[in-house]
Every structure is written in C-alpha cells, then in structure tokens.
Design an enzyme around this catalytic site. Structure first.
Site, PDB file in Angstrom:
ATOM      1  N   HIS A 111      -6.125  -1.591   8.526  1.00  0.00           N
ATOM      2  CA  HIS A 111      -5.146  -0.814   9.278  1.00  0.00           C
ATOM      3  C   HIS A 111      -5.282   0.667   8.939  1.00  0.00           C
ATOM      4  CE1 HIS A 111      -3.607  -4.917   8.486  1.00  0.00           C
ATOM      5  NE2 HIS A 111      -3.329  -4.870   9.771  1.00  0.00           N
ATOM      6  N   ASP A 148      -7.400  -1.895   0.205  1.00  0.00           N
ATOM      7  CA  ASP A 148      -6.421  -2.860   0.701  1.00  0.00           C
ATOM      8  C   ASP A 148      -7.163  -4.175   0.937  1.00  0.00           C
ATOM      9  OD1 ASP A 148      -4.717  -4.416   2.404  1.00  0.00           O
ATOM     10  OD2 ASP A 148      -3.658  -2.590   2.979  1.00  0.00           O
ATOM     11  N   GLU A 151      -2.134  -5.054  -1.953  1.00  0.00           N
ATOM     12  CA  GLU A 151      -1.702  -5.980  -0.899  1.00  0.00           C
ATOM     13  C   GLU A 151      -2.084  -7.440  -1.122  1.00  0.00           C
ATOM     14  OE1 GLU A 151       0.349  -5.434   1.535  1.00  0.00           O
ATOM     15  OE2 GLU A 151       0.370  -3.275   1.909  1.00  0.00           O
ATOM     16  N   ASP A 207      -2.696   2.841   8.488  1.00  0.00           N
ATOM     17  CA  ASP A 207      -1.591   3.351   7.660  1.00  0.00           C
ATOM     18  C   ASP A 207      -1.273   4.793   8.030  1.00  0.00           C
ATOM     19  OD1 ASP A 207      -1.765   0.886   6.519  1.00  0.00           O
ATOM     20  OD2 ASP A 207      -2.383   1.555   4.544  1.00  0.00           O
ATOM     21  N   ASP A 237      -9.534  -0.445   4.551  1.00  0.00           N
ATOM     22  CA  ASP A 237      -8.315  -1.059   5.071  1.00  0.00           C
ATOM     23  C   ASP A 237      -8.569  -1.565   6.483  1.00  0.00           C
ATOM     24  OD1 ASP A 237      -5.618  -1.703   5.618  1.00  0.00           O
ATOM     25  OD2 ASP A 237      -4.888   0.093   4.610  1.00  0.00           O
ATOM     26  N   HIS A 250       4.479   0.874   4.198  1.00  0.00           N
ATOM     27  CA  HIS A 250       3.078   0.627   3.865  1.00  0.00           C
ATOM     28  C   HIS A 250       2.155   0.930   5.045  1.00  0.00           C
ATOM     29  CE1 HIS A 250       2.393  -3.875   5.191  1.00  0.00           C
ATOM     30  NE2 HIS A 250       3.099  -3.222   6.076  1.00  0.00           N
ATOM     31  N   ASP A 309      -6.564  -6.604   2.677  1.00  0.00           N
ATOM     32  CA  ASP A 309      -6.634  -7.111   4.053  1.00  0.00           C
ATOM     33  C   ASP A 309      -7.816  -6.528   4.817  1.00  0.00           C
ATOM     34  OD1 ASP A 309      -5.884  -4.619   5.208  1.00  0.00           O
ATOM     35  OD2 ASP A 309      -3.781  -5.196   5.367  1.00  0.00           O
ATOM     36  N   HIS A 369       0.800  -1.219   0.000  1.00  0.00           N
ATOM     37  CA  HIS A 369       0.000   0.000   0.000  1.00  0.00           C
ATOM     38  C   HIS A 369       0.836   1.274   0.000  1.00  0.00           C
ATOM     39  CE1 HIS A 369      -4.445   0.985   1.185  1.00  0.00           C
ATOM     40  NE2 HIS A 369      -4.060   1.630   0.105  1.00  0.00           N
TER      41      HIS A 369
END
Length: 297
Positions: free
Chosen positions: A123, A224, A269, A125, A121, A138, A226, A99
C-alpha cells in the site's frame, strides 16, 4: 555487517488500524528467534522491550480524533529511542505493530541527518484524513512523514516534514485507492509497482533504487510484511494478492546489506492471530537475517 551493535525496540502499536492482534507482532518475531539469529551472525544485541502504547485497550472502537493523541505519544517514544540508538552507534530494529509507528521511528533516525528511505509495502500509506474513508493512521504514515496530515503527528519530535520525497523509494505497491494514486504521482517519490518488478525484475529495480539514493550515506528500510504475497505470509491485517515472493524479499535485503548503508529497520504489520504456526514471523526473521549479513555462501 559483521559485529554491529543492534538494538531491538518493540512498538506494539494497534491504534493505527482496527484489526486486533497486530500488537502481538513484536512478541511473535522475538519468539521466532530474532535475537539468537542475529547473535549467530556475530552481532551484539540489546533488547529494549516494548514501548507502552497508551489507550491500547480502551480505544478499540473509537475514531481518528480519539486515537491521534495516544498515537502521537507512542510515536514520540519511538522517535526518542530511535534517535538515541543512532547516536550511540547502534542499528535500531523496530518491531511492529502497525505501520503508523514509522512516523516515530523514521522521525527519530532522521533527527540529525538526511537518510534514504526504502519503503516496501503493498500500500502507499499516502492517505490524509481528507482522502481516507477508514481514517486509519497506518494508511497515512508516509504522507505524515512528508509533511501532510494531522499537525499533531506531522510536528511530533520536531516541526514539519521528517523526510524529503526525493529521498524516498517505494517498492512493491499494488493496492492503491484513487485519491492515493493522485497524491503519490505528484509527490516526487520514486515508485516501483509490482508491474515494474514483473517487467524489469527485482535486481534492476534495486539497482535503480540504490542509484536514486546514492548521494545519501545511510538507508532506513521500512518493511511492511503485507508487501509479501499472502500465500507465503498469511499473518497480516491487510493482505493483497500478487505480492513479493520469498526470493524477491530476500534479494531486497541481501542487496541493501551489500550496500553497507543500513542505519535502521522497521519490520511491521505482523498479526499472529491471522497467521499459521507463526510462519509470518519466521519469514520476518529470515528477512532480517539477510539484511544483517546472512548469505548463501
């Protein structure tokens, strides 16, 4: 979304983290039939191939300072290609790769005008080099785009922040470090966690997201993989349980498609080495198809 000019740009970035294999993500998505799927929906497709990532093999065991410059060079290429695609009336689809590539992709598509960012996402980031234990870029990409982090990355393409926090909606976060939480809470971004989705439902979240960005004519989606639950999408480097379901992911894409505001897309990702029978890449293609106009009826 019928009959649009689409440009596919591979960004096989693997320097923003230390899990090998994510550089093969663009190939996996292509193999899963992205071009054919979009052509069947009536779009005209041009594939620019992959951006060259300098130091791709020689920097595997190095630290942040060794990686910043090659990441900057790669993101400069993504910036240039994204800017050109938008100027040519094309919708660029950036295939990752990790990412950190979004530092370039979003920088490029926002060069001439403000764009709403829907960042999907697990996360945040939102780390900076001062808060990150891993020093993986990332995990810093959104912070960099907002003007925080290494100046070589903050200033690539043009000086300073590339997006304003009030133009950013984050959906699906569930795995945040304490320093990242503090930065995100005071950032000014609109944030919808997985708890918000559980309590309000995805449809309500999307209506709120689009309302937040209603004053902006264009939307970029940075997805993303994930963000999806790893039970459904195993081929990611930083899986986190309790993610989006297949239908929630599809509803995000279908609703944004209905807005007719899409200007560009990051699909990031995917790590084929960690995947099962290319399942994650096939999921990515299905999500892209919904974003580009595929409907149930």
């Amino acid at each position: 979304m019928k009959g649009r000019k689409v440009r596919i740009i591979g960004v096989p970035m693997d320097l923003g983290q230390r899990q090998r294999g994510v550089d093969m993500g663009p190939s996996a998505i292509r193999y899963a039939g992205l071009t054919h799927t979009l052509q069947e929906l009536g779009h005209s497709i041009t594939d620019s191939g992959d951006i060259v990532i300098p130091g791709h093999y020689s920097l595997k065991t190095t630290g942040l300072q060794d990686r910043i410059e090659p990441i900057r060079i790669a993101c400069e290429s993504a910036y240039k290609l994204g800017r050109e695609a938008v100027q040519n009336g094309e919708i660029p689809i950036f295939l990752g790769g990790d990412h950190s590539a979004s530092i370039g992709t979003i920088g490029g598509i926002t060069h001439n005008e403000a764009v709403g960012i829907i960042w999907i996402d697990a996360h945040g980031d939102f780390h900076t080099p001062d808060t990150s234990e891993s020093k993986n870029v990332h995990g810093m990409s959104l912070a960099v785009l907002l003007g925080q982090g290494p100046e070589q990355l903050v200033n690539l393409g043009r000086p300073g922040a590339k997006i304003a926090p009030e133009h950013v909606v984050i959906i699906g976060v569930r795995d945040l470090d304490p320093p990242e939480k503090r930065l995100m809470k005071k950032s000014g971004c609109t944030i919808f966690t997985m708890r918000d989705i559980d309590e309000l439902g995805m449809h309500t979240i999307l209506l709120k997201a689009l309302d937040t960005l209603s004053h902006l004519p264009k939307i970029h989606v940075s997805f993303d993989m994930d963000s999806m639950d790893p039970i459904e999408v195993p081929g990611v480097g930083t899986p986190s349980l309790g993610g989006l379901t297949y239908r929630e992911g599809q509803l995000i894409m279908e609703t944004i498609a209905d807005s007719k505001k899409l200007i560009s897309l990051d699909m990031m990702e995917i790590n084929p080495i960690l995947d099962i029978s290319n399942r994650s890449a096939e999921m990515a293609v299905s999500l892209v198809a919904s974003l580009f106009g595929k409907s149930i009826i």
